[in-house]
Design an enzyme around this catalytic site. Structure first.
Site, PDB file in Angstrom:
ATOM      1  N   ASP A   1      -2.477   1.870  -6.641  1.00  0.00           N
ATOM      2  CA  ASP A   1      -3.408   2.192  -5.576  1.00  0.00           C
ATOM      3  C   ASP A   1      -4.803   1.652  -5.884  1.00  0.00           C
ATOM      4  OD1 ASP A   1      -3.934   3.647  -3.144  1.00  0.00           O
ATOM      5  OD2 ASP A   1      -5.140   4.993  -4.371  1.00  0.00           O
TER       6      ASP A   1
ATOM      7  N   THR B   1      -7.039  -0.060   0.762  1.00  0.00           N
ATOM      8  CA  THR B   1      -8.165  -0.241  -0.147  1.00  0.00           C
ATOM      9  C   THR B   1      -8.117  -1.585  -0.874  1.00  0.00           C
ATOM     10  OG1 THR B   1      -6.954   0.996  -1.823  1.00  0.00           O
ATOM     11  CG2 THR B   1      -8.519   2.214  -0.523  1.00  0.00           C
ATOM     12  N   THR B   2      -6.916  -1.985  -1.280  1.00  0.00           N
ATOM     13  CA  THR B   2      -6.790  -3.268  -1.972  1.00  0.00           C
ATOM     14  C   THR B   2      -7.164  -4.406  -1.022  1.00  0.00           C
ATOM     15  OG1 THR B   2      -4.904  -2.261  -3.070  1.00  0.00           O
ATOM     16  CG2 THR B   2      -5.252  -4.588  -3.457  1.00  0.00           C
TER      17      THR B   2
ATOM     18  N   ASP C   1      -1.154   7.981   1.394  1.00  0.00           N
ATOM     19  CA  ASP C   1      -1.282   6.742   2.166  1.00  0.00           C
ATOM     20  C   ASP C   1      -0.501   6.865   3.461  1.00  0.00           C
ATOM     21  OD1 ASP C   1      -2.835   5.643   0.214  1.00  0.00           O
ATOM     22  OD2 ASP C   1      -1.372   4.170  -0.479  1.00  0.00           O
TER      23      ASP C   1
HETATM   24  P1  ADP Z   1      -3.547  -1.660   0.348  1.00  0.00           P
HETATM   25  O1  ADP Z   1      -4.241  -0.919  -0.747  1.00  0.00           O
HETATM   26  O2  ADP Z   1      -4.419  -2.724   0.923  1.00  0.00           O
HETATM   27  O3  ADP Z   1      -2.936  -0.779   1.366  1.00  0.00           O
HETATM   28  P2  ADP Z   1      -0.857  -2.249  -0.424  1.00  0.00           P
HETATM   29  O4  ADP Z   1      -0.419  -2.525  -1.809  1.00  0.00           O
HETATM   30  O5  ADP Z   1      -0.477  -0.967   0.186  1.00  0.00           O
HETATM   31  O6  ADP Z   1      -2.395  -2.463  -0.389  1.00  0.00           O
HETATM   32  O7  ADP Z   1      -0.294  -3.433   0.457  1.00  0.00           O
HETATM   33  C1  ADP Z   1      -0.529  -3.506   1.825  1.00  0.00           C
HETATM   34  C2  ADP Z   1      -0.025  -4.812   2.364  1.00  0.00           C
HETATM   35  O8  ADP Z   1       1.389  -4.919   2.199  1.00  0.00           O
HETATM   36  C3  ADP Z   1      -0.299  -4.931   3.837  1.00  0.00           C
HETATM   37  O9  ADP Z   1      -0.815  -6.190   4.120  1.00  0.00           O
HETATM   38  C4  ADP Z   1       1.081  -4.734   4.459  1.00  0.00           C
HETATM   39  O10 ADP Z   1       1.210  -5.414   5.700  1.00  0.00           O
HETATM   40  C5  ADP Z   1       1.964  -5.345   3.422  1.00  0.00           C
HETATM   41  N1  ADP Z   1       3.367  -4.879   3.515  1.00  0.00           N
HETATM   42  C6  ADP Z   1       3.831  -3.619   3.478  1.00  0.00           C
HETATM   43  N2  ADP Z   1       5.192  -3.605   3.587  1.00  0.00           N
HETATM   44  C7  ADP Z   1       5.586  -4.887   3.706  1.00  0.00           C
HETATM   45  C8  ADP Z   1       6.851  -5.554   3.839  1.00  0.00           C
HETATM   46  N3  ADP Z   1       7.988  -4.874   3.879  1.00  0.00           N
HETATM   47  N4  ADP Z   1       6.854  -6.907   3.916  1.00  0.00           N
HETATM   48  C9  ADP Z   1       5.695  -7.603   3.851  1.00  0.00           C
HETATM   49  N5  ADP Z   1       4.492  -7.055   3.722  1.00  0.00           N
HETATM   50  C10 ADP Z   1       4.418  -5.714   3.655  1.00  0.00           C
HETATM   51 MG    MG Z   2      -1.399   0.508   1.280  1.00  0.00          MG
END
Ligand code: ADP
Ligand code: MG
Length: 538
Positions: free
Chosen positions: A61, A94-95, A386
């Site tokens: 996270d 957040t990322t 989340d």
């Molecule tokens: P953040 O802290 O930004 O929420 P995450 O590690 O949760 O970071 O990643 C979020 C990203 O992963 C988003 O761009 C989301 O669209 C993408 N994502 C989530 N599930 C999938 C999936 N099954 N296939 C491709 N991208 C995905």
């Molecule tokens: Mg996320």
């Protein structure tokens, strides 16, 4: 005129000016973005953080990582704030927000190298940020708030890659059910959902409980294990003899004096317990202590009592049971008591907890997370939060966007179109803004071990030919319509990320002078205060 140099600042003040200041800040911001980069997306990796006291956190996270790292560099701290804002406004993304900001600055550096003035870059970025909001609103998809399946998918997209994999269907159900239950007239207050953790059992045993779960056992084994039709007293005074605030000495010279003193103490405790019982209470949640004698008396009266209950729990109990928190024994009467169908002690592995079910307010909910170890449970908690944040945010704004980089590519494409109408230099800035957004799908691909250039090229081509929902599906590792594949996120994640990322990038770009005083402390470790060592030579 004399040759004497003019001294503006004390000696221990460090100063970086012009290009040096700019480059130093940009480098620090980039370093922050690079730290969280590998955690992005469902195939992102985790980080292990070890605190000075050897506490370990394993997480994926963004905001947790940055908060725990105790970053000192001033510009880097501004980046951490982006993550914090994102967390409080949306609860996820957040990322993404930090990475966009980092890339905006990195791209700005390229323009600075081409001798484009920072104010031109910031103007271009501002135009691009405003236009992005417009475009996002236009291409977002309306959410049918009654469509439970879509809401579950939003929760799943939020939780994939966060250690919740094995049970994500179940977690998604819990998240959506919980939010639907606390929703009143479109309003959602996530504080209504209590999250409690219990070691033992597996994560798939995580449950949604209609009521409040308190991580406390009854104070005495002689108390009943379950109370039906509970009348609950919530008190924040102790059921024990108060320790005198000042040191007192009592001189006792005969055994009968001692006995008299003990009797006196017992009488006051008895009186306290008697008064509590008089109110009709059958359950007591006490924020302070309950001493042995009081425990014995309460058990004799078949009253269930917990001591040292957290203030936040007492407040939640008040809201759930309709009871009032009482701070003076003389104010306790039947009117202040709350109600619940049952109050019960339940054992889970090593933990014993108190369940308050069937509360007066049906909105009282607890998500009880189970798991083998504390680290697993904590990461599941972050994943569920989340999920809760994303579903709540989608319901609030009623708008969603395709994930997997689809929205970023479409946005970048339209920003480039828009840039055509701008003057030469601003146009360059808007184009760099667009390519900063493409960093998201590029990183998603890279973290999944795919070729980022191939993925980006194909994504761009498909969007150019009108497939606006083409994104990277990391369940299948293919580029396809991610809306159909139900990889969806709330619109607010993207609007908020772009707003805070561009604001901070612009702010950092406008700085051309850093004056750091060590405030008389000698925290200076050879470099500029707060600057990672080695950076001052940059
Ligand atoms: P953040 O802290 O930004 O929420 P995450 O590690 O949760 O970071 O990643 C979020 C990203 O992963 C988003 O761009 C989301 O669209 C993408 N994502 C989530 N599930 C999938 C999936 N099954 N296939 C491709 N991208 C995905
Ligand atoms: Mg996320």
């Amino acid at each position: 005129m004399t040759d004497k140099p003019i001294v503006l600042f004390p000696e221990d003040v460090q100063r970086l000016m012009g290009k040096d200041a700019q480059r130093n800040n940009i480098l620090a911001a980039k370093m922050v973005a690079d730290i969280v980069k590998t955690t992005l997306g469902p195939k992102g990796m985790d980080k292990m953080l070890v605190s000075p006291t050897n506490d370990i956190i394993v997480t994926n996270d963004g905001v947790t990582i940055l908060e725990e790292m105790q970053i000192e560099h001033p510009a880097a701290k501004m980046m951490v704030d982006i993550a914090k804002t994102q967390e409080s406004e949306v609860g996820d993304g957040t990322t993404t927000a930090v990475m966009i900001a980092g890339r905006l600055l990195e791209n700005a550096e390229k323009l600075l190298d081409k001798k484009i003035h920072p104010t031109v870059i910031t103007k271009g970025y501002r135009l691009a940020a405003e236009k992005s909001q417009e475009i996002l609103k236009e291409i977002a998809v309306r959410l049918n708030t009654e469509d439970i399946d879509v809401l579950r998918q939003i929760a799943i997209t939020a939780m994939t890659g966060k250690g919740a994999e094995d049970a994500k269907e179940k977690f998604a159900d819990i998240v959506v059910k919980a939010i639907k239950q606390i929703q009143t007239n479109g309003k959602i207050d996530l504080n209504d959902i209590k999250i409690e953790k219990s070691k033992g059992d597996g994560i798939e045993d995580t449950e949604l409980i209609a009521g409040i779960v308190i991580d406390k056992e009854k104070v005495s084994v002689d108390m009943p294990c379950i109370i039906e039709n509970a009348k609950i007293a919530l008190i924040d005074f102790p059921l024990e003899i108060k320790n005198p605030e000042i040191d007192t000495k009592i001189s006792i010279s005969t055994p009968s004096q001692l006995q008299g003193f003990i009797d006196q103490e017992e009488r006051s405790i008895k009186e306290l317990v008697e008064k509590v019982a008089m109110s009709g209470a059958t359950v007591i949640f006490c924020q302070k202590g309950i001493d042995d004698f009081a425990q014995y008396l309460l058990a004799k009266k078949r009253i269930y009592a917990c001591r040292r209950v957290a203030k936040s729990d007492i407040e939640k109990l008040a809201k759930a049971s309709g009871g009032k928190i009482v701070s003076n024994i003389n104010e306790l009467s039947s009117l202040e008591l709350g109600n619940a169908m049952t109050v019960e002690e339940v054992k889970h592995g090593e933990d014993t907890m108190t369940y308050v079910r069937g509360c007066k307010n049906p909105k009282a909910l607890t998500i009880l997370i189970h798991g083998g170890t504390g680290h697993v449970i904590d990461e599941i908690e972050r994943a569920i939060k989340d999920g809760l944040g994303d579903v709540a945010s989608a319901l609030k704004s009623g708008a969603i966007v395709p994930g997997g980089g689809a929205i970023e590519i479409e946005l970048a494409r339209r920003l480039r179109e828009y840039s055509q109408g701008l003057s030469g230099r601003e146009q360059l800035a808007v184009e760099e803004f667009a390519s900063a957004l493409e960093y998201i799908p590029v990183t998603l691909a890279e973290n999944a071990g795919m070729d980022p250039i191939d993925v980006l090229t194909e994504l761009k081509a498909r969007h150019d030919s009108g497939e606006r929902n083409a994104g990277l599906n990391l369940f299948t590792n293919r580029i396809e319509d991610v809306l159909l594949a139900k990889i969806i996120e709330p619109l607010k994640i993207k609007t908020q990320a772009i707003t805070s990322a561009s604001e901070v990038a612009i702010m950092i770009l406008r700085i051309d002078d850093v004056i750091a005083s060590s405030g008389g402390k000698s925290s200076n470790r050879g470099g500029m205060r707060g600057m990672p060592s080695g950076m001052e030579e940059y």
